[in-house]
Write an enzyme that holds these catalytic residues in place. Sequence first.
Site, PDB file in Angstrom:
ATOM      1  N   ASP A  68      -6.063 -19.460   9.077  1.00  0.00           N
ATOM      2  CA  ASP A  68      -6.633 -20.654   9.696  1.00  0.00           C
ATOM      3  C   ASP A  68      -7.659 -21.284   8.763  1.00  0.00           C
ATOM      4  O   ASP A  68      -8.336 -20.563   8.041  1.00  0.00           O
ATOM      5  CB  ASP A  68      -7.398 -20.224  10.958  1.00  0.00           C
ATOM      6  CG  ASP A  68      -6.782 -20.750  12.231  1.00  0.00           C
ATOM      7  OD1 ASP A  68      -5.631 -21.200  12.183  1.00  0.00           O
ATOM      8  OD2 ASP A  68      -7.455 -20.694  13.266  1.00  0.00           O
ATOM      9  N   TYR A  70     -11.355 -22.754   7.952  1.00  0.00           N
ATOM     10  CA  TYR A  70     -12.688 -22.529   8.521  1.00  0.00           C
ATOM     11  C   TYR A  70     -12.982 -23.620   9.554  1.00  0.00           C
ATOM     12  O   TYR A  70     -12.583 -24.776   9.378  1.00  0.00           O
ATOM     13  CB  TYR A  70     -13.747 -22.581   7.424  1.00  0.00           C
ATOM     14  CG  TYR A  70     -13.630 -21.502   6.374  1.00  0.00           C
ATOM     15  CD1 TYR A  70     -13.675 -20.146   6.725  1.00  0.00           C
ATOM     16  CD2 TYR A  70     -13.487 -21.828   5.027  1.00  0.00           C
ATOM     17  CE1 TYR A  70     -13.588 -19.155   5.754  1.00  0.00           C
ATOM     18  CE2 TYR A  70     -13.399 -20.837   4.051  1.00  0.00           C
ATOM     19  CZ  TYR A  70     -13.445 -19.503   4.418  1.00  0.00           C
ATOM     20  OH  TYR A  70     -13.356 -18.523   3.466  1.00  0.00           O
ATOM     21  N   PHE A  81      -9.404 -19.737   2.239  1.00  0.00           N
ATOM     22  CA  PHE A  81     -10.579 -18.954   1.822  1.00  0.00           C
ATOM     23  C   PHE A  81     -11.618 -19.767   1.056  1.00  0.00           C
ATOM     24  O   PHE A  81     -12.729 -19.299   0.830  1.00  0.00           O
ATOM     25  CB  PHE A  81     -10.172 -17.720   1.004  1.00  0.00           C
ATOM     26  CG  PHE A  81      -9.390 -16.713   1.781  1.00  0.00           C
ATOM     27  CD1 PHE A  81      -9.998 -15.930   2.744  1.00  0.00           C
ATOM     28  CD2 PHE A  81      -8.029 -16.550   1.563  1.00  0.00           C
ATOM     29  CE1 PHE A  81      -9.273 -14.998   3.482  1.00  0.00           C
ATOM     30  CE2 PHE A  81      -7.288 -15.618   2.293  1.00  0.00           C
ATOM     31  CZ  PHE A  81      -7.911 -14.844   3.258  1.00  0.00           C
ATOM     32  N   HIS A 190      -7.385  -7.049   5.174  1.00  0.00           N
ATOM     33  CA  HIS A 190      -8.043  -8.345   5.064  1.00  0.00           C
ATOM     34  C   HIS A 190      -9.463  -8.176   4.523  1.00  0.00           C
ATOM     35  O   HIS A 190     -10.108  -7.159   4.783  1.00  0.00           O
ATOM     36  CB  HIS A 190      -8.081  -9.008   6.443  1.00  0.00           C
ATOM     37  CG  HIS A 190      -8.375 -10.464   6.419  1.00  0.00           C
ATOM     38  ND1 HIS A 190      -9.662 -10.960   6.388  1.00  0.00           N
ATOM     39  CD2 HIS A 190      -7.554 -11.548   6.419  1.00  0.00           C
ATOM     40  CE1 HIS A 190      -9.616 -12.279   6.369  1.00  0.00           C
ATOM     41  NE2 HIS A 190      -8.356 -12.670   6.397  1.00  0.00           N
TER      42      HIS A 190
END
Length: 226
Positions: A68, A70, A81, A190
């Site tokens: 997703d 931010y 990221f 992750h």
Amino acid sequence: MSSKKIDIDAEWFEVLKDQFHMPYFDQLKNFLISEKQQFSVYPPGNQIFAAFNLTNFSRVKVVILGQDPYHGPGQAHGLCFSVSPGIPHPPSLQNIFKELQSDLGFPYPKSGNLELWARQGVFLLNATLTVRASMAGSHQKKGWELFTDEVISQLSQHKTGLVFILWGSYAQAKSKLIDAKKHHIIRSVHPSPLSVYRGFFGSKPFSKTNNLLIKDGKSPIDWQIL
């Protein structure tokens, strides 16, 4: 995203043009129009396809898959990221940079903007390309995953020797779309604070990626960000 024009690189448009005429994509566009009338949506419309525009199809060498964008103000700018210049680093990005330090010995970056990676062929793809402000996951299952699954499938089908970096169970589930006989897959947990100590730290994804690229006769990525 304009309801009439898709602001995406010409190469990618050619690869994905059938998707833009699918019923699900029309539904997705209508959903986004409705969302923007009521809420703030990230990233800005002209940055939704930033990953595609910075790393066109022919230049992709590495794929890093996120889930997703931010959902905080000013953070998302179309690369998984990554955050816009001047924005504090979110926890997962902090951990990615800590592993970068450990793996390759680079100093911890001041900027959280990963465009330098994207311009070298690192395709920074989120599975969902938009999000409502302050609501993580709010644009999941609205059609984006159908689109990005097709992106992954096209890369797997039409290219060879890509390095797919899959962090966490969500990204790893996408391995079913990747031909492991043609491509390399690097897996770990992750980089989020919840899982980072269960195998992300010490996984050396950056040096492993460069070793695989060099082995295939490709130029390595300069991962250093200042």
